[in-house]
Write an enzyme that holds these catalytic residues in place. Sequence first.
Site, PDB file in Angstrom:
ATOM      1  N   LYS A 175      -3.262  42.264  48.779  1.00 38.38           N
ATOM      2  CA  LYS A 175      -2.941  40.939  49.002  1.00 38.38           C
ATOM      3  C   LYS A 175      -1.556  40.800  49.189  1.00 38.38           C
ATOM      4  O   LYS A 175      -0.943  39.937  49.813  1.00 38.38           O
ATOM      5  CB  LYS A 175      -3.468  40.029  47.855  1.00 38.38           C
ATOM      6  CG  LYS A 175      -5.127  40.368  47.759  1.00 38.38           C
ATOM      7  CD  LYS A 175      -5.771  38.979  47.051  1.00 38.38           C
ATOM      8  CE  LYS A 175      -7.011  39.008  47.429  1.00 38.38           C
ATOM      9  NZ  LYS A 175      -8.058  39.543  46.523  1.00 38.38           N
ATOM     10  N   LYS A 221     -13.256  46.906  55.604  1.00 35.97           N
ATOM     11  CA  LYS A 221     -14.507  46.324  54.953  1.00 35.97           C
ATOM     12  C   LYS A 221     -14.943  45.083  55.508  1.00 35.97           C
ATOM     13  O   LYS A 221     -14.093  44.221  55.893  1.00 35.97           O
ATOM     14  CB  LYS A 221     -14.185  46.354  53.573  1.00 35.97           C
ATOM     15  CG  LYS A 221     -15.394  45.908  52.527  1.00 35.97           C
ATOM     16  CD  LYS A 221     -14.842  45.594  51.137  1.00 35.97           C
ATOM     17  CE  LYS A 221     -14.297  44.187  51.058  1.00 35.97           C
ATOM     18  NZ  LYS A 221     -14.208  43.601  49.689  1.00 35.97           N
ATOM     19  N   LYS A 233     -16.168  38.528  52.805  1.00 36.40           N
ATOM     20  CA  LYS A 233     -16.236  36.961  53.047  1.00 36.40           C
ATOM     21  C   LYS A 233     -15.176  36.087  53.512  1.00 36.40           C
ATOM     22  O   LYS A 233     -15.217  35.252  54.143  1.00 36.40           O
ATOM     23  CB  LYS A 233     -16.436  36.336  51.537  1.00 36.40           C
ATOM     24  CG  LYS A 233     -17.866  36.809  50.734  1.00 36.40           C
ATOM     25  CD  LYS A 233     -17.646  36.159  49.154  1.00 36.40           C
ATOM     26  CE  LYS A 233     -18.425  36.850  48.342  1.00 36.40           C
ATOM     27  NZ  LYS A 233     -17.801  37.078  47.143  1.00 36.40           N
TER      28      LYS A 233
END
Length: 334
Positions: free
Chosen positions: A115, A198, A201
């Site tokens: 992040k 990966k 969502k």
Amino acid sequence: MEKNKSILLSAIQPTGCLTIGNYLGALSQWNKVQKEYNSIYCIADLHSVTVQHNNKDLRKNIFDTLALYLACGVDPKKSIIFVQSHVYEHTQLNWILNCYSYFGELTRMTQFKSKLIDGRKNINIGLLNYPVLMASDILLYQTNHVLVGIDQKQHVELVINIANRFNNFYKSKIFTIPAILLSQQGSKIMSLLEPTKKMSKSNINKKNTIFLLEEINSIRKKIKMAVTDSEEPARIYYNFEKKPGISNLLTIFSCFTGKTIAELENEFSKNSYLEFKEALSDALSTVICRLQRSYFEYREDESYLTRIIVNGASQAREYAKKTLETVYYVLGLR
Ligand code: TYM
């Protein structure tokens, strides 16, 4: 809960729509394991607050997620299903565990670091604290097994460290030390266009991700566009280093059909990538259509869904309360 069975816990964040990654890495296993374990399934809504969200969406997503749990065969008569924010003990234990978690170990978490690398501004403390809240989710229930996909493994390893640290400090077995349970296959489903990353969502490019509630035609289009490779002549076999795209599609195919990778390699040895993708779309559509049909039936009845989570929260609280009282006692707060 049955005395002779160990306790298993798993959870999903109701942030956005669930993906086939969530399904294969976690949700698809829940129905099977609920026979063997005392299973506890949580909707981790407080984790969703770490990302900026719209309150109407979150309220809807909680119900959507619950209806998906039920559509995947999670049975409220066999398992405890609850919403994290309904059981206040989670945030109470979270504070205490913060005081037994180190800043250094939290900043080393890959997900947190990614992040930072993404260049997000105003990284909130919730994002750093996120695994400690997971620790409360897990440790409150004296969980023996935590079922997660590979991306959450590092967080659960940290939970194990925190639990051991706490137990050692008070020279007592306050918390059960959990073990990590990964699905045999499908514990790391990759993105369709970037198969070394990966499937998630939150990926900005939605063409990377297949959502469980997506229209079948849209799923077919995404599979058709999924990245493969330029090997000549085209060959379908598993080799993640050389062929990440095809290997990921083989994994998805295998998980959705129960056929082994070797069986699929054999079956498609003379086919083109396009033919293989069409067969994969058919296999996926069969399972997803069934799932969506069941989902819509459950989703219609919000009063039934509400009863499940009200009842689930009161069942969960029974266990959570006991652990929290013990913790308060050893800390000298009682
Ligand atoms: P979340 O909501 O990101 O993901 C839910 C579950 O899906 C798995 N998963 C995947 N598995 C395979 N391939 C993928 N591409 C993929 N993407 C996601 C995740 O590993 C996870 O098992 N913080 C957690 C939720 C949580 C939790 C907990 C989990 C909160 N408290 C306690 C276990 C125990 C999360 O955000 O997962």
